[in-house]
Design an enzyme around this catalytic site. Structure first.
Site, PDB file in Angstrom:
ATOM      1  CG  HIS A  88      -1.599   2.648   9.538  1.00  0.00           C
ATOM      2  ND1 HIS A  88      -1.027   1.700   8.729  1.00  0.00           N
ATOM      3  CD2 HIS A  88      -2.649   3.161   8.833  1.00  0.00           C
ATOM      4  CE1 HIS A  88      -1.704   1.648   7.587  1.00  0.00           C
ATOM      5  NE2 HIS A  88      -2.693   2.533   7.614  1.00  0.00           N
ATOM      6  CD  GLU A 135      -3.203   0.904   1.931  1.00  0.00           C
ATOM      7  OE1 GLU A 135      -3.343  -0.138   2.577  1.00  0.00           O
ATOM      8  OE2 GLU A 135      -4.090   1.778   1.859  1.00  0.00           O
ATOM      9  CD1 TRP A 189      -8.533   9.502   3.768  1.00  0.00           C
ATOM     10  CD2 TRP A 189     -10.092   9.618   5.355  1.00  0.00           C
ATOM     11  NE1 TRP A 189      -8.296   8.490   4.676  1.00  0.00           N
ATOM     12  CE2 TRP A 189      -9.227   8.531   5.653  1.00  0.00           C
ATOM     13  CE3 TRP A 189     -11.128   9.879   6.249  1.00  0.00           C
ATOM     14  CZ2 TRP A 189      -9.383   7.717   6.776  1.00  0.00           C
ATOM     15  CZ3 TRP A 189     -11.286   9.062   7.372  1.00  0.00           C
ATOM     16  CH2 TRP A 189     -10.427   8.010   7.618  1.00  0.00           C
ATOM     17  CD  GLU A 249      -4.428  -0.426   8.821  1.00  0.00           C
ATOM     18  OE1 GLU A 249      -3.760  -1.468   8.735  1.00  0.00           O
ATOM     19  OE2 GLU A 249      -5.000   0.098   7.845  1.00  0.00           O
TER      20      GLU A 249
HETATM   21  C1  RAM Z   1      -6.503   2.028   4.470  1.00  0.00           C
HETATM   22  C2  RAM Z   1      -5.260   2.751   4.811  1.00  0.00           C
HETATM   23  C3  RAM Z   1      -5.341   4.164   5.262  1.00  0.00           C
HETATM   24  C4  RAM Z   1      -6.721   4.669   5.423  1.00  0.00           C
HETATM   25  C5  RAM Z   1      -7.640   4.135   4.378  1.00  0.00           C
HETATM   26  C6  RAM Z   1      -9.041   4.658   4.454  1.00  0.00           C
HETATM   27  O1  RAM Z   1      -6.304   1.404   3.247  1.00  0.00           O
HETATM   28  O2  RAM Z   1      -4.581   1.985   5.739  1.00  0.00           O
HETATM   29  O3  RAM Z   1      -4.605   4.359   6.420  1.00  0.00           O
HETATM   30  O4  RAM Z   1      -6.671   6.058   5.324  1.00  0.00           O
HETATM   31  O5  RAM Z   1      -7.678   2.754   4.429  1.00  0.00           O
END
Ligand code: RAM
Length: 919
Positions: A793, A501, A560, A777
């Protein structure tokens, strides 16, 4: 009486004017910057802004005037001849971002400058000289051609995973004697290395800032005067793929932006003492090969280097390249060529492995002791053709092998093939990894820990904050944050460094970027990112969730894309830089009206995408909660954020002298607040919608909640946190952005402190207790499904770091004097926290705040010269406060303002203070 002599800004100036202009040895100038960069080369801002810092041990030192000289040669500057600009003695207290107002600057001009200041405490000597140079400002200045090779070779393959070897380019040229200056301008897509006569130019790595190359392409300028020798020379480059030749060309149709095969533009300008120039430019007289040692380089999958294919002295003069290919003139990238104006990526630190175990015969597992980003450099001795393979992971499985399930299809594998005989040293150059553990296989003989080094790779941003408290969990989370933030800076802020990613997701940095700015000097990085975001805007006005838009996510939501506006606000507050807000104002406004036009119905913003992303779910393996009592209404979030954006835009409009806009934003926000309260507020239960912390906190913190209801709404937040959530966090990426400040400002710092210091699930402390050395994350990152479960994250930090600095350390920028021209210092005291030691390098210089609490409250503070502070000291009365053993109200540099809710408030000029008060 005292009052009239002490320091309030306006009075201060009066005071200063009275003082004699004597030369003071104690007034030193340091840290000269051009466009906030140290001696930058090849800038393309034609009226750059100059900054300096005043160092003085005295109190209450304020700049009254400055004098700047800018000269075209060092000799002229030394002789005080500012042939480009002589500002003259200019009455002003500005010492950061003073705009150059000299002669129009032409392409390539070298500029040398110095400054002297006059303060209320005497004047400085001239500063040491600093410099900058101008880039190539006009398209016509570029004589070079884009070259490359527009196809792959037999050994390359492009399936779902792209495998493309690096491309090597070279050119020889003759130079005469008496070179005055040699400058290389280069753009190499996706990554490049530049050599002259075999020497690596610069100390950057992973060069070439990532942008949407269809929109803009950056070039970088290097001073190579020392490298060009009379006689034969060679200039050489290696091109890697980076984001240009994408890692996953076939991944989900249309989702990925593809640019093409690597290509470069290079112009070497040799200026002789007699004034004539010789240009060496990229064109078809160069030679290239792709059959060199780097067989493949892919940011997700790793780099493979075959030392048996090394090209010998290919980057020096005299090499036989007759078998090499003639490069192709490639299509010119459509993006506009612009100068790189932010710090490059570098190896910023090195780590030694903590452990190296043999897991099974020939398979070793190495522990770096820290989840880091970068690569492993190693030494090896063996036979020609031996292959050493390294694979990377953040954690291990129970059997001690790598845990790679959370990396998705990223292969994260580096392979080195030995050429044999003597000791060889290698590290990849066009990829990086996010890892703590490394699996080593194929290593000839038995590897030792001392054969390996971890090179920590991120943007060369100075660490400008330090922070330590009496609480170990807070300290560990702070350290984990440092590593997480540093590792996810890669010319843009990315979400994670390990899986397939690594995308610049906007939402992850909404408030986080403000917290980060207390740790790293991220001014230029985020200014550049705003340009990336603007370039990603559609003609209709949509802003994507990922920018540069390497992934195509135009989902139209507030949270976002709203990061665009939040970061412009951060740059203004933290660095005193209004230019980003000014530059992006029209695009930000356009986005808001696009969202309004398309999705606002009866003043409710009806479109959301992510909700309160990643709240703690109801069961351990879940990524996203399904339980509707945990999730927050998307329309509520979107409408509240729209309102917040208007609040920020209103401030920008005022600052930018657009009163009509300010009024329109204000009028719209009133209508939105009314509609919001009408739709989501339940007068009976005194909460919003389903009563999640986020649902109540957003309207409260954004001042949507009418004053009369605030107490009750806050009481409901407290009730929810303390009962349902057992004083634990229950918010996701959205609510957490306001939580710590919200709880504190509404009077429950103890609850914020409890949440910040919890060690059990869910909490930041839980991650640390479970061995995390970065931030996860997911709150349940140790149990959740691996498909979206990164160990590195930063989005769940929310406003935690902001709270650490602003509330615990009491270092906050005054909103009316941004950039820490005024430091607002109001500590949050709560049971359990007995000391905080923090420092922060503001644009004006170092702020220090060190307090400890026992029977007394002791606080040592440093305020930099040409700044002031508003200091709130916990005390029963003003008389209970001393400074340096004397009554504070009588101390030099201080002016008592008032008692305010158990705090004695003082205005302070610069200097170091030592306070004590009875609690
Ligand atoms: C995931 C990513 C990211 C987030 C999006 C919406 O793929 O980890 O951190 O912003 O989703």
């Amino acid at each position: 009486m005292r009052r009239t002599l002490k320091i309030y800004m306006g009075m201060l100036i009066g005071l200063c004017l009275m003082s004699a202009s004597t030369f003071a040895a104690d007034i030193q100038l340091q840290n000269l910057r051009t466009e906030m960069l140290v001696n930058p080369q090849g800038i393309d801002v034609t009226q750059p802004r100059l900054s300096w810092q005043i160092q003085s041990s005295g109190r209450n030192v304020q700049q009254m005037a400055y004098e700047v000289l800018v000269a075209s040669t060092q000799a002229k500057l030394a002789a005080n001849q500012g042939d480009l600009w002589t500002s003259g003695k200019t009455a002003s207290n500005e010492s950061i971002m003073v705009t150059y107002k000299g002669k129009a600057l032409k392409s390539g001009t070298a500029c040398y400058w110095k400054v002297k200041v006059y303060t209320n405490n005497g004047e400085s000597a001239w500063s040491s000289p600093a410099k900058w140079s101008m880039g190539l400002l006009l398209p016509a200045n570029w004589k070079a051609k884009w070259i490359g090779y527009e196809k792959g070779f037999a050994w390359d393959s492009v399936s779902k995973f792209s495998r493309l070897s690096a491309r090597y380019f070279r050119k020889e040229f003759a130079s005469a004697t008496k070179v005055k200056r040699a400058t290389a301008y280069i753009s190499g897509l996706g990554h490049y290395e530049l050599y002259i006569n075999g020497k690596y130019i610069g100390n950057q790595v992973l060069a070439q800032m990532p942008t949407d190359y269809n929109k803009s392409v950056q070039y970088t300028t290097y001073d190579v005067t020392a490298e060009v020798k009379p006689g034969k020379n060679a200039v050489a480059t290696v091109l890697g793929n980076g984001r240009y030749f994408t890692m996953r060309p076939k991944y989900k149709p249309k989702k990925i932006k593809e640019f093409g095969f690597p290509k470069m533009l290079l112009q070497l300008d040799i200026e002789y003492q007699d004034g004539h120039h010789q240009l060496v430019v990229s064109d078809q007289t160069w030679r290239m090969t792709a059959d060199g040692p780097i067989r493949t380089n892919n940011e997700y999958d790793g780099e493979e280097y075959d030392a048996t294919k090394e090209l010998g002295g290919w980057n020096k003069a005299g090499y036989n390249d007759t078998k090499w290919l003639k490069p192709q003139l490639t299509p010119v990238p459509t993006g506009k060529l612009v100068a790189q104006m932010s710090e490059p990526i570098k190896v910023m630190q090195t780590l030694k492995p903590k452990k190296l175990n043999e897991l099974k015969s020939g398979t070793y597992i190495m522990d770096m002791g820290q989840n880091m980003t970068g690569w492993i450099k190693f030494k090896v001795k063996g036979k020609r053709g031996d292959k050493v393979t390294l694979r990377f992971a953040e954690t291990l499985q129970k059997d001690g092998s790598l845990y790679i399930a959370n990396l998705r299809d990223a292969k994260v594998t580096d392979v080195y093939t030995l050429k044999g005989s003597t000791e060889e040293t290698w590290h990849p150059v066009f990829v990086y990894h996010g890892f703590r553990y490394v699996e080593v296989t194929g290593y000839p003989g038995k590897p030792k820990e001392s054969d390996f080094t971890g090179d920590v790779v991120y943007d060369a941003l100075a660490t400008i904050g330090s922070f330590e408290t009496s609480n170990d969990i807070i300290n560990q989370v702070y350290k984990n944050t440092w590593w997480g933030v540093a590792g996810n800076y890669k010319g843009m802020p990315v979400d994670c460094p390990q899986r397939n990613e690594r995308m610049p997701w906007l939402g992850d940095r909404a408030t986080g970027s403000l917290g980060e700015s207390f740790i790293f000097d991220n001014h230029k990085l985020y200014s550049k990112w705003l340009d990336d975001i603007e370039e990603a805007q559609t003609p209709e006005g949509a802003i994507p969730d990922v920018a540069p838009a390497y992934w195509n996510y135009y989902s139209d939501n507030m949270t976002w894309p709203g990061t665009y506006i939040l970061i412009a606000d951060m740059l203004y507050k933290q660095y005193g830089d209004l230019r980003p807000a000014e530059k992006h104002y029209a695009s930000m406004k356009k986005w808001l009206s696009y969202m309004q036009g398309k999705y606002m119905k009866d003043y409710i913003l009806t479109k959301d995408k992510y909700g309160d992303w990643c709240v703690p779910p109801e069961s351990p393996e879940l990524i996203h909660a399904k339980d509707s009592t945990r999730t927050t209404n998307g329309q509520l979030i979107a409408t509240a954020y729209y309102h917040r954006m208007l609040f920020l835009m209103k401030r920008f409009a005022k600052l930018l002298n657009k009163p009509q806009d300010a009024q329109a934003f204000s009028a719209l926000s009133v209508k939105i607040a009314d509609a919001f309260n009408a739709k989501f507020y339940n007068a009976q239960t005194q909460q919003y919608d389903n009563g999640t912390v986020t649902a109540n906190l957003l309207p409260l913190y954004f001042d949507i909640t009418p004053v009369a209801n605030r107490k009750a709404v806050f009481a409901n937040i407290v009730k929810r946190v303390t009962t349902t959530d057992n004083s634990h966090i229950a918010t996701g990426v959205i609510g957490t952005q306001w939580l710590m400040r919200g709880l504190t400002e509404y009077g429950r710092p103890d609850l914020a402190y409890k949440i910040a210091t919890n060690k059990d699930y869910p909490s930041w402390g839980y991650m640390a207790e479970r061995g995390a050395t970065t931030i996860w994350e997911l709150w349940n990152g140790d149990t959740a499904n691996p498909s979206m479960n990164s160990g590195n994250h930063v989005m769940l930090l929310g406003d935690l770091i902001v709270w650490y600095y602003q509330n615990l350390a009491a270092i906050k920028a005054g909103i009316n004097q941004p950039g820490f021209k005024q430091v607002v210092m109001k500590p949050m005291l709560t049971d359990g926290l007995s000391f905080v030691n923090a420092s922060y390098k503001t644009p004006y210089g170092l702020v220090k705040s060190e307090w400890k609490k026992g029977n007394n409250f002791d606080w040592n503070i440093t305020v930099p010269a040409n700044a002031t502070a508003l200091i709130s000291i916990p005390a029963k009365s003003v008389d209970a406060v001393t400074e340096g053993g004397k009554k504070a109200a009588e101390a030099d540099g201080l002016k008592f303002v008032k008692m305010d809710a158990g705090m004695a408030v003082f205005e302070a000029g610069s200097g170091t203070y030592s306070f004590k008060s009875d609690l």
